[in-house]
Design an enzyme around this catalytic site. Structure first.
Site, PDB file in Angstrom:
ATOM      1  N   ASN A  99     -15.339   4.416  10.845  1.00 35.45           N
ATOM      2  CA  ASN A  99     -14.792   5.689  10.379  1.00 35.45           C
ATOM      3  C   ASN A  99     -14.789   5.787   8.850  1.00 35.45           C
ATOM      4  OD1 ASN A  99     -13.248   8.188  10.558  1.00 35.45           O
ATOM      5  ND2 ASN A  99     -11.561   6.951   9.814  1.00 35.45           N
ATOM      6  N   LYS A 141       0.838  -1.197   0.000  1.00 38.42           N
ATOM      7  CA  LYS A 141       0.000   0.000   0.000  1.00 38.42           C
ATOM      8  C   LYS A 141       0.880   1.258   0.000  1.00 38.42           C
ATOM      9  CE  LYS A 141      -3.337  -0.215   2.991  1.00 38.42           C
ATOM     10  NZ  LYS A 141      -4.164  -0.101   4.214  1.00 38.42           N
ATOM     11  N   LYS A 154       1.795  -3.795  11.156  1.00 39.57           N
ATOM     12  CA  LYS A 154       0.429  -3.821  11.703  1.00 39.57           C
ATOM     13  C   LYS A 154       0.488  -4.311  13.134  1.00 39.57           C
ATOM     14  CE  LYS A 154      -3.694  -2.983  10.082  1.00 39.57           C
ATOM     15  NZ  LYS A 154      -3.975  -2.082   8.954  1.00 39.57           N
ATOM     16  N   SER A 176      -1.535   9.970   7.283  1.00 41.98           N
ATOM     17  CA  SER A 176      -0.662   9.650   8.412  1.00 41.98           C
ATOM     18  C   SER A 176       0.766  10.105   8.103  1.00 41.98           C
ATOM     19  CB  SER A 176      -0.645   8.143   8.667  1.00 41.98           C
ATOM     20  OG  SER A 176      -1.718   7.762   9.482  1.00 41.98           O
TER      21      SER A 176
END
Ligand code: GLU
Length: 427
Positions: free
Chosen positions: A218, A91, A103, A356
């Protein structure tokens, strides 16, 4: 065990026939770099001690420090965290931001904990993985059932241990604690930019397109809102308990969210002022929602939702993967055969990690950006990535997921090769 990771690997392996890649590079990319498992003791408010298991996986740091969210979910296991870390590597590479993949997860049902307990658990997790993270090492962020407040507690715990203020260690923090403007809806907005481009390219009219969204967290909520504001017809929405569906396409995302916050459940309502009225709708299951007769289907919940079992029954012409790993490898082949367009997770949901990255940059420079600047930069990154993916797709006549992997693998392989290949060392 191992199923999700094997599945993710297959999606990547599928792309290898289209890139020149050494066996060394494949080996490097298929193995997570480091894994940590921690036990987090939590003294519950009733006096009982409970031990929770937490994981953090660094998949690969070739392109930069590793990056990825933390989920609080009772079904978390190592296979899942490994797979999600693996997806993060590709990603970040597909959108070209200087991060590797990571993660984290804690095996917990947060709905069963009190707010204080969630705070203690969040802090305990950071104490457990403290040596494994850092602004130049690995930077956590929110994921399923974690939010900005939890990120704020986690950053605070890190700062307390290190006796330094290091906001860049965690992203997705509240704006007042060093978070970035625009991080809250970034995942949805990134997906929205890509979808909007595709819809334009296919000369479709948003006002005539129906959308069903699985998952009203979200990402699902913000995407529903963005699409609704553009005139798309929101016909179906779901949460973990089930779905609401209305053929008319008149679900109002804000009314539904307001009601969900107040009543704790998803209801098809339309609110004006303080009054909410039920609108005509059907209650269906999550499985039925996936198979419903819509133009655009958005899996925005968990992995492994579209599988060999239901893929042939999916009617949507466009599937926008806002969740990570919602489609299995076998299902992908069925969707491709039926000429359904899948906008793959590693591209579709990369807006979250992109903002982010912006937050990390702002924390490190001390220069904070306006919301307009965040949106502009996010749009550029998403559209450049989408452009790179469609270019490869058209050149090689392959599906969008394979093309997204080709783009990211090329970037990763050039970094691997820059350190010397087997041929180089053999001559
Ligand atoms: N959890 C999000 C994802 O899966 C965001 C990760 C991040 O911001 O680092 O992409």
């Amino acid at each position: 065990m191992g199923k999700f990771f094997d599945n993710s690997k297959k999606l990547f392996e599928n792309a290898l026939q289209y890139v020149t890649v050494s066996e060394d590079a494949v080996k490097t990319l298929e193995h997570p770099k480091q894994i940590i498992q921690v036990s987090i003791p939590l003294r519950k408010l009733n006096g009982d001690l409970e031990i929770f298991t937490g994981y953090r996986v660094h998949h690969n740091d070739l392109l930069g420090p590793t990056k990825g969210g933390i989920r609080f979910l009772s079904t978390v296991d190592l296979d899942e965290v490994k797979s999600l870390a693996f997806l993060m590597t590709f990603k970040c590479a597909v959108v070209g931001i200087p991060f590797g993949g990571a993660k984290g997860g804690v095996v917990v049902n947060p709905k069963k904990l009190k707010r204080h307990e969630i705070e203690h658990l969040s802090r305990g997790y950071i104490r457990g993985i403290y040596d494994f993270i850092g602004p130049d090492v690995d930077i956590p962020a929110p994921d399923v059932y974690t939010n900005e407040m939890i990120m704020g507690w986690m950053a605070d715990e890190y700062n307390k241990i290190s006796r330094k203020l290091t906001p860049a260690v965690i992203t997705g923090k509240p704006v007042s604690l060093g978070g970035s403007l625009g991080r809250d809806d970034a995942t949805a907005r990134g997906a929205y930019y890509v979808l909007r481009s595709l819809v334009k390219k296919k000369k479709l009219d948003p006002k005539k397109l129906t959308v069903a969204i699985q998952g009203y967290g979200n990402a699902g909520y913000h995407l529903a809102k963005l699409l609704h504001d553009d005139g798309y017809k929101i016909v179906g929405l779901s949460d973990s308990k089930g779905a609401i569906f209305t053929k008319k396409g008149n679900l109002d995302p804000d009314s539904v969210m307001r009601r969900k916050r107040e009543a704790g459940k998803l209801e098809a309502v339309y609110c004006k002022g303080t009054v909410c009225d039920i609108i005509k709708h059907d209650r269906i299951t999550n499985e039925q929602l996936l198979e419903s007769d819509v133009d655009i289907l958005v899996p925005a919940a968990l992995e492994n939702q579209i599988t060999k079992k239901n893929a042939a029954k999916i009617k949507a012409k466009i599937i926008l993967e806002v969740a990570n790993g919602p489609t299995s490898h076998d299902a992908d082949a069925i969707l491709a055969k039926n000429k359904q367009i899948v906008i793959p997770d590693i591209l579709a949901n990369a807006g979250g990690v992109t903002v982010s990255y912006f937050e990390w940059l702002q924390n490190r420079s001390g220069d904070y950006w306006s919301l307009g600047a965040v949106h502009e930069k996010l749009e550029k990154i998403m559209l450049d990535a989408y452009g790179a993916v469609t270019k490869v797709q058209e050149e090689l006549k392959i599906d969008m997921r394979t093309a997204a992997y080709v783009v990211s693998v090329r970037r990763l392989v050039s970094a691997i090769n820059a350190k010397g290949t087997a041929e180089y060392f053999k001559t």
